[in-house]
Design an enzyme around this catalytic site. Structure first.
Site, short mmCIF file in Angstrom:
data_model
loop_
_atom_site.label_atom_id
_atom_site.label_comp_id
_atom_site.label_asym_id
_atom_site.label_seq_id
_atom_site.Cartn_x
_atom_site.Cartn_y
_atom_site.Cartn_z
N GLY A 32 0.82 -1.21 0.00
CA GLY A 32 0.00 0.00 0.00
C GLY A 32 0.86 1.27 0.00
N ARG A 36 7.28 1.79 1.08
CA ARG A 36 7.53 0.35 1.24
C ARG A 36 8.02 -0.24 -0.08
NH1 ARG A 36 5.51 -2.40 5.97
NH2 ARG A 36 7.12 -1.56 7.33
N ARG A 55 2.35 11.39 -8.52
CA ARG A 55 1.71 11.45 -7.18
C ARG A 55 2.52 10.73 -6.11
NH1 ARG A 55 -4.24 12.54 -6.96
NH2 ARG A 55 -4.70 13.44 -8.96
N ARG A 99 -0.55 -8.49 -3.87
CA ARG A 99 -0.59 -7.47 -2.81
C ARG A 99 0.16 -7.97 -1.59
NH1 ARG A 99 -2.12 -3.83 0.71
NH2 ARG A 99 -3.58 -4.29 2.40
N SER A 102 -0.60 -5.26 5.46
CA SER A 102 -0.88 -5.62 6.85
C SER A 102 -2.39 -5.76 7.01
CB SER A 102 -0.32 -4.56 7.79
OG SER A 102 -0.94 -3.33 7.53
N ASP A 216 -2.41 -6.01 13.65
CA ASP A 216 -3.36 -5.63 14.71
C ASP A 216 -4.22 -6.84 15.03
OD1 ASP A 216 -2.99 -2.52 14.57
OD2 ASP A 216 -3.26 -3.19 12.50
N ARG A 229 7.04 -5.45 13.60
CA ARG A 229 6.40 -5.40 12.28
C ARG A 229 7.42 -5.70 11.19
NH1 ARG A 229 1.68 -1.41 11.07
NH2 ARG A 229 0.78 -1.29 13.10
N1 HPA Z 1 -8.40 -2.38 9.57
C1 HPA Z 1 -8.25 -2.26 8.26
N2 HPA Z 1 -7.11 -2.44 7.66
C2 HPA Z 1 -6.03 -2.77 8.41
C3 HPA Z 1 -6.13 -2.91 9.78
C4 HPA Z 1 -7.39 -2.71 10.39
O1 HPA Z 1 -7.54 -2.82 11.60
N3 HPA Z 1 -4.90 -3.23 10.25
C5 HPA Z 1 -4.08 -3.28 9.18
N4 HPA Z 1 -4.76 -3.00 8.07
#
Ligand code: HPA
Length: 244
Positions: A32, A36, A55, A99, A102, A216, A229
């Site tokens: 994303g 990165r 951009r 893709r 995270s 998360d 991470r």
């Molecule tokens: N929500 C949506 N996308 C994410 C999250 C999340 O908690 N953590 C990492 N990408």
């Protein structure tokens, strides 16, 4: 898997991707965050050349263990990944789109830093409505890429989960039960892009996969530290690069 080729971009450009003649590989990794993409290119690729700066959505082409591969940022959300992958597929001829991102876990047996391979992506987005299908399409990843990624992960001894992910348009939901409802349907994790990628790939007949590290845990309110991470990120990238 067929050997990924380099695609000639001479005289090709779009509103969002201007390669200026730098080739793009048939196989591309898609984080994303564009920084990165730069980090992956600088750390893992040989002879990396930048093919996009529009951009600041940086894209690079180089080789990994002698095989051409590209890496480019997608931005956040289905609208962003969809427009970049549409152009990569339809204008530049990219064939394998992976893709790397995270996600937030929705199941108790998933731990922070585990790797998740998306077998499919459910979504609350209405992106698929443009295809006017007489029903709901199950958005799946490429079994060829999925099977290969699982094999690479197993060989590395990496803990992985394979299943359904949620690609949500909503990061901050007004519905407090939102995550729980998807968790009850067996959805492993939530992220924000895979369904757009899988829809574009399905419509074009090309291969796509999404690989995640769990940053998360939404049931436990856990969040990964920056250093931890990075280790998990390295494992994920090595699996994705193995697909080249
Ligand atoms: N929500 C949506 N996308 C994410 C999250 C999340 O908690 N953590 C990492 N990408």
């Amino acid at each position: 898997m067929t050997t990924p080729k380099l695609l000639d971009t001479t005289d090709k450009s779009t509103a969002h991707i201007k390669p200026d003649g730098v080739p793009i590989a048939e196989t591309i990794l898609l984080p994303g965050d564009p920084l990165r993409a730069k980090f992956i290119a600088q750390t893992y690729l040989d002879d990396a050349k930048c093919f996009n700066e529009v951009r600041n959505m940086l894209g690079f082409t180089g080789t990994y263990q002698g095989t051409p591969i590209s890496v480019m940022g997608t931005g956040m959300g289905i609208p962003s990944i969809s427009l970049y992958t549409w152009e990569l597929i339809h204008v530049f001829g990219v064939k394998n789109l992976i893709r790397v991102g995270s996600c937030g876990a929705l199941q108790e047996d998933i731990e922070l830093y585990d790797v998740v391979l998306a077998q499919g992506a459910s979504t609350d987005s209405n992106y698929l409505e443009q295809f006017a299908l007489p029903g709901n399409l199950a958005l799946l990843s490429s079994f060829r890429l999925l099977e290969a990624a699982k094999r690479i992960a197993d060989d590395k001894g990496q803990r992985t989960h394979v299943g359904n992910v949620l690609s949500s348009d909503i990061f901050y939901s007004a519905d407090e039960q939102y995550n729980q409802k998807w968790a009850q349907m067996g959805v492993l994790t939530v992220e924000m892009e895979a369904a757009g990628l899988f829809a574009n790939a399905a419509a074009a007949g090309v291969d796509a996969l999404a690989i995640f590290t769990v940053s998360d845990h939404l049931l436990r309110g856990q969040h990964a530290s920056t250093e931890e991470r990075q280790t998990a990120f390295t494992q994920m990238i090595e699996i994705a690069l193995g697909l080249a």
